[in-house]
Design an enzyme around this catalytic site. Structure first.
Site, PDB file in Angstrom:
ATOM      1  N   ARG A 116      37.532  -7.523 -33.830  1.00 38.48           N
ATOM      2  CA  ARG A 116      38.610  -8.015 -33.130  1.00 38.48           C
ATOM      3  C   ARG A 116      38.358  -7.717 -31.505  1.00 38.48           C
ATOM      4  NH1 ARG A 116      41.699  -6.115 -36.902  1.00 38.48           N
ATOM      5  NH2 ARG A 116      42.271  -7.522 -38.743  1.00 38.48           N
ATOM      6  N   LYS A 138      33.627 -16.234 -19.565  1.00 37.50           N
ATOM      7  CA  LYS A 138      33.405 -17.273 -20.648  1.00 37.50           C
ATOM      8  C   LYS A 138      32.149 -17.135 -21.430  1.00 37.50           C
ATOM      9  CE  LYS A 138      35.226 -21.595 -18.512  1.00 37.50           C
ATOM     10  NZ  LYS A 138      34.870 -22.994 -18.099  1.00 37.50           N
ATOM     11  N   GLU A 180      22.490 -23.434  -8.198  1.00 37.92           N
ATOM     12  CA  GLU A 180      24.285 -22.828  -8.301  1.00 37.92           C
ATOM     13  C   GLU A 180      24.465 -22.317  -7.311  1.00 37.92           C
ATOM     14  OE1 GLU A 180      25.944 -23.608 -11.012  1.00 37.92           O
ATOM     15  OE2 GLU A 180      24.673 -23.927 -12.630  1.00 37.92           O
ATOM     16  N   LYS A 222      32.372 -16.880  -6.735  1.00 37.30           N
ATOM     17  CA  LYS A 222      32.784 -17.135  -8.091  1.00 37.30           C
ATOM     18  C   LYS A 222      34.013 -16.170  -8.409  1.00 37.30           C
ATOM     19  CE  LYS A 222      32.039 -18.327 -12.643  1.00 37.30           C
ATOM     20  NZ  LYS A 222      31.172 -18.735 -13.905  1.00 37.30           N
ATOM     21  N   GLU A 232      41.163 -21.665 -15.855  1.00 33.84           N
ATOM     22  CA  GLU A 232      41.005 -23.211 -15.370  1.00 33.84           C
ATOM     23  C   GLU A 232      41.954 -24.177 -15.444  1.00 33.84           C
ATOM     24  OE1 GLU A 232      36.992 -24.040 -16.862  1.00 33.84           O
ATOM     25  OE2 GLU A 232      36.798 -25.844 -15.449  1.00 33.84           O
ATOM     26  N   ARG A 236      39.409 -23.485 -10.462  1.00 28.82           N
ATOM     27  CA  ARG A 236      38.206 -23.185 -10.958  1.00 28.82           C
ATOM     28  C   ARG A 236      37.259 -24.262 -11.481  1.00 28.82           C
ATOM     29  NH1 ARG A 236      37.293 -18.536 -15.505  1.00 28.82           N
ATOM     30  NH2 ARG A 236      35.107 -18.665 -16.094  1.00 28.82           N
ATOM     31  N   ASN A 240      32.643 -26.900 -11.444  1.00 21.79           N
ATOM     32  CA  ASN A 240      31.788 -27.964 -11.894  1.00 21.79           C
ATOM     33  C   ASN A 240      31.329 -28.899 -11.052  1.00 21.79           C
ATOM     34  OD1 ASN A 240      32.021 -26.778 -14.353  1.00 21.79           O
ATOM     35  ND2 ASN A 240      34.238 -27.531 -14.746  1.00 21.79           N
ATOM     36  N   HIS A 243      28.295 -30.820 -11.941  1.00 22.89           N
ATOM     37  CA  HIS A 243      28.011 -30.769 -13.478  1.00 22.89           C
ATOM     38  C   HIS A 243      28.632 -31.905 -14.291  1.00 22.89           C
ATOM     39  CE1 HIS A 243      26.991 -26.714 -12.358  1.00 22.89           C
ATOM     40  NE2 HIS A 243      27.046 -26.258 -13.561  1.00 22.89           N
ATOM     41  N   HIS A 247      25.671 -32.287 -16.599  1.00 25.16           N
ATOM     42  CA  HIS A 247      25.723 -32.126 -18.198  1.00 25.16           C
ATOM     43  C   HIS A 247      25.319 -33.225 -19.002  1.00 25.16           C
ATOM     44  CE1 HIS A 247      28.697 -28.442 -17.640  1.00 25.16           C
ATOM     45  NE2 HIS A 247      27.396 -28.119 -17.875  1.00 25.16           N
ATOM     46  N   HIS A 260      18.997 -26.496 -16.475  1.00 31.34           N
ATOM     47  CA  HIS A 260      20.124 -26.625 -16.101  1.00 31.34           C
ATOM     48  C   HIS A 260      20.304 -27.014 -14.510  1.00 31.34           C
ATOM     49  CE1 HIS A 260      24.435 -26.468 -16.138  1.00 31.34           C
ATOM     50  NE2 HIS A 260      24.422 -25.355 -15.291  1.00 31.34           N
TER      51      HIS A 260
HETATM   52  N1  LIG Z   1      29.400 -18.425 -19.404  1.00 31.55           N
HETATM   53  C1  LIG Z   1      29.249 -19.144 -18.248  1.00 31.55           C
HETATM   54  O1  LIG Z   1      30.316 -19.227 -17.551  1.00 31.55           O
HETATM   55  C2  LIG Z   1      28.066 -20.071 -18.309  1.00 31.55           C
HETATM   56  C3  LIG Z   1      27.889 -20.404 -16.904  1.00 31.55           C
HETATM   57  C4  LIG Z   1      26.454 -21.122 -16.838  1.00 31.55           C
HETATM   58  C5  LIG Z   1      25.806 -21.155 -17.819  1.00 31.55           C
HETATM   59  N2  LIG Z   1      25.971 -20.473 -19.140  1.00 31.55           N
HETATM   60  C6  LIG Z   1      24.826 -20.528 -20.215  1.00 31.55           C
HETATM   61  O2  LIG Z   1      23.840 -19.925 -19.777  1.00 31.55           O
HETATM   62  C7  LIG Z   1      22.649 -20.287 -20.595  1.00 31.55           C
HETATM   63  C8  LIG Z   1      21.499 -20.478 -19.437  1.00 31.55           C
HETATM   64  O3  LIG Z   1      21.049 -19.258 -19.016  1.00 31.55           O
HETATM   65  P1  LIG Z   1      19.750 -18.755 -18.199  1.00 31.55           P
HETATM   66  O4  LIG Z   1      19.527 -20.203 -17.128  1.00 31.55           O
HETATM   67  O5  LIG Z   1      20.181 -17.542 -17.432  1.00 31.55           O
HETATM   68  O6  LIG Z   1      18.665 -19.005 -19.289  1.00 31.55           O
HETATM   69  P2  LIG Z   1      18.159 -17.903 -20.243  1.00 31.55           P
HETATM   70  O7  LIG Z   1      18.984 -16.936 -20.622  1.00 31.55           O
HETATM   71  O8  LIG Z   1      17.506 -18.754 -21.299  1.00 31.55           O
HETATM   72  O9  LIG Z   1      17.068 -17.184 -19.535  1.00 31.55           O
HETATM   73  C9  LIG Z   1      15.939 -18.040 -19.192  1.00 31.55           C
HETATM   74  C10 LIG Z   1      14.507 -17.463 -19.577  1.00 31.55           C
HETATM   75  O10 LIG Z   1      14.140 -16.427 -18.405  1.00 31.55           O
HETATM   76  C11 LIG Z   1      13.681 -14.987 -19.111  1.00 31.55           C
HETATM   77  N3  LIG Z   1      14.136 -13.896 -18.271  1.00 31.55           N
HETATM   78  C12 LIG Z   1      15.187 -13.623 -17.930  1.00 31.55           C
HETATM   79  N4  LIG Z   1      15.717 -12.801 -16.961  1.00 31.55           N
HETATM   80  C13 LIG Z   1      14.127 -12.501 -16.751  1.00 31.55           C
HETATM   81  C14 LIG Z   1      13.527 -11.779 -15.647  1.00 31.55           C
HETATM   82  N5  LIG Z   1      14.422 -10.874 -14.937  1.00 31.55           N
HETATM   83  N6  LIG Z   1      12.266 -12.013 -15.583  1.00 31.55           N
HETATM   84  C15 LIG Z   1      11.622 -12.697 -16.235  1.00 31.55           C
HETATM   85  N7  LIG Z   1      12.006 -13.524 -17.287  1.00 31.55           N
HETATM   86  C16 LIG Z   1      13.465 -13.573 -17.772  1.00 31.55           C
HETATM   87  C17 LIG Z   1      14.522 -15.247 -20.406  1.00 31.55           C
HETATM   88  O11 LIG Z   1      13.801 -14.503 -21.445  1.00 31.55           O
HETATM   89  C18 LIG Z   1      14.392 -16.541 -20.770  1.00 31.55           C
HETATM   90  O12 LIG Z   1      13.305 -16.796 -21.479  1.00 31.55           O
HETATM   91  C19 LIG Z   1      23.082 -21.547 -21.168  1.00 31.55           C
HETATM   92  O13 LIG Z   1      23.211 -21.386 -22.587  1.00 31.55           O
HETATM   93  C20 LIG Z   1      24.363 -21.800 -20.364  1.00 31.55           C
HETATM   94  O14 LIG Z   1      25.112 -22.624 -21.261  1.00 31.55           O
HETATM   95  C21 LIG Z   1      27.085 -20.003 -19.118  1.00 31.55           C
HETATM   96 ZN   LIG Z   2      25.920 -24.554 -13.912  1.00 31.92          ZN
END
Ligand SMILES: NC(=O)c1ccc[n+]([C@@H]2O[C@H](COP(=O)([O-])OP(=O)(O)OC[C@H]3O[C@@H](n4cnc5c(N)ncnc54)[C@H](O)[C@@H]3O)[C@@H](O)[C@H]2O)c1
Ligand SMILES: [Zn+2]
Length: 358
Positions: A116, A138, A180, A222, A232, A236, A240, A243, A247, A260
């Protein structure tokens, strides 16, 4: 060292941004944990980069997942919770996310539901995770029916941002996170806009002190927005910006061809075009955004990437889920965006055709 407070009262947490912040972190995590076991979650790349060494220094279990979005799944949520139980994690335990948004989303969901809820610490390693996904609480995993359908609000106990980790990030991932950052400036900070434009080459070349300042500014933006509007209900939504179309474009291309950030860049161009069309965005604001996107080599259109109707359907799917018309975030000036704009369907279709047409 910059320290940014997110949230208020007991739930408030600190984002520490400093070059080298991940060095010596293992020993501190071990101290904070006391007698309770700690589990580090990382993907293959971030385990090799930092996660394995951090786990060792913290006396923690390392739970590894494969690189990529597929690891943000219900099956991986179960596998990670099972690993936590097998490692003897208890109510006082800490889950440490070492990675990008994928690891952060999975680890955050584990920390929200295992027993939990246990402590969560983020050590973001991508630019996107540093300025966006590790702040705001999130957390979610995906279902075959759609992204982020199972999750929770899970504010971390702390976020440790070490911009030096970005030195190994592949250029395309860096650029994706920069989208971003550009977005942050357009919606909230004209001074940041000026500095991003003036320093684009230095930032693309990873001049670390400059990049650290930019990361700090974006984290603060942020943090401010989510502190004022945690659940949100209002402000907030400006995060987006870019986006709505972004999206839709990602969904219509099966999350395969564009990152993305690439989709968001096109979404920003589309939103500015729409804003001008409906009289919310002054034409010179669109021109200044164009200049910024161009400086970073971010494409403003994605000709042929997807069909106009497919993208509109993907945007409309979102709309049906909310039971209303899609509200658009539009720019009023450089550094100011407002949410909740109703846009006539033909204006959206026109902008989509511009973005996707040959
Ligand atoms: N929670 C939120 O508010 C929120 C906001 C935006 C995006 N997201 C989510 O984030 C995800 C995308 O995240 P991302 O873009 O970080 O992608 P990711 O986590 O897949 O990382 C991208 C790639 O880079 C590699 N990598 C990471 N750090 C590295 C480093 N320092 N050096 C070399 N390689 C490295 C990882 O192994 C991976 O292969 C999506 O699933 C999206 O939905 C969430
Ligand atoms: Zn984004």
């Amino acid at each position: 060292v910059a320290e940014i407070l997110v949230g208020a009262g007991e739930a408030a947490y600190r984002v520490v941004v400093a070059r080298g912040a991940s060095r010596g972190l293992g020993a501190r995590l071990r101290e904070d944990a006391g007698a309770s076991p700690v589990m580090v979650i990382a993907d293959d790349t971030t385990a090799a980069l930092l996660g394995a060494a951090l786990a060792e220094a913290a006396g923690a279990t390392l739970h590894r997942v494969a690189d990529g979005e597929a690891s943000k799944s219900f099956a991986e949520l179960e596998r990670a919770c099972t690993a936590a139980a097998a490692a003897g994690l208890d109510r006082g335990s800490t889950i440490v996310a070492v990675g990008g948004g994928v690891v952060g989303g999975l680890a955050g969901t584990v920390a929200a539901v295992y027993m939990r809820g246990v402590r969560l610490v983020h050590v973001p390693t991508t630019l996107l995770a540093m300025v966006d996904s590790s702040i705001g609480g999130k957390a979610a995993v995906n279902l075959p029916q759609g992204k982020n359908l199972v999750g929770a609000f899970k504010p971390p106990a702390a976020v440790h941002v070490d911009p030096d980790l970005l030195l190994s990030l592949p250029p395309r991932q860096l650029r994706s996170g920069l989208a971003e950052v550009l977005k942050c400036s357009m919606i909230a900070d004209e001074q940041l806009y000026g500095s991003l434009l003036a320093n684009h080459q230095k930032l693309l070349d990873l001049e670390m002190d400059l990049l650290t300042d930019v990361v700090t500014t974006c984290c603060a933006i942020k943090a401010g927005v989510v502190t004022r509007d945690e659940r949100e209900t209002g402000e907030r939504a400006i995060l987006n910006y870019g986006h709505t179309f972004g999206h839709g474009l990602e969904a219509a291309t099966g999350y395969a061809t564009l990152t993305h950030g690439e989709a968001v860049a096109v979404g920003m161009a589309v939103a500015a075009r729409i804003g001008v069309e409906v009289g919310v965005t002054p034409a010179d604001v669109e021109a200044r955004q164009d200049e910024l996107l161009d400086a970073y080599g971010m494409a403003r259109r994605a000709p042929g990437a997807a069909g106009v109707e497919d993208v509109l359907a993907a945007i409309g799917h979102d709309k049906k889920a909310r039971g209303g018309s899609t509200p658009w975030v539009l720019l009023e000036s450089v550094g100011r965006a407002t949410p909740g704009h109703d846009v006539p369907g033909d204006v959206v279709r026109g902008a989509a055709a511009w973005a996707l047409g040959a």
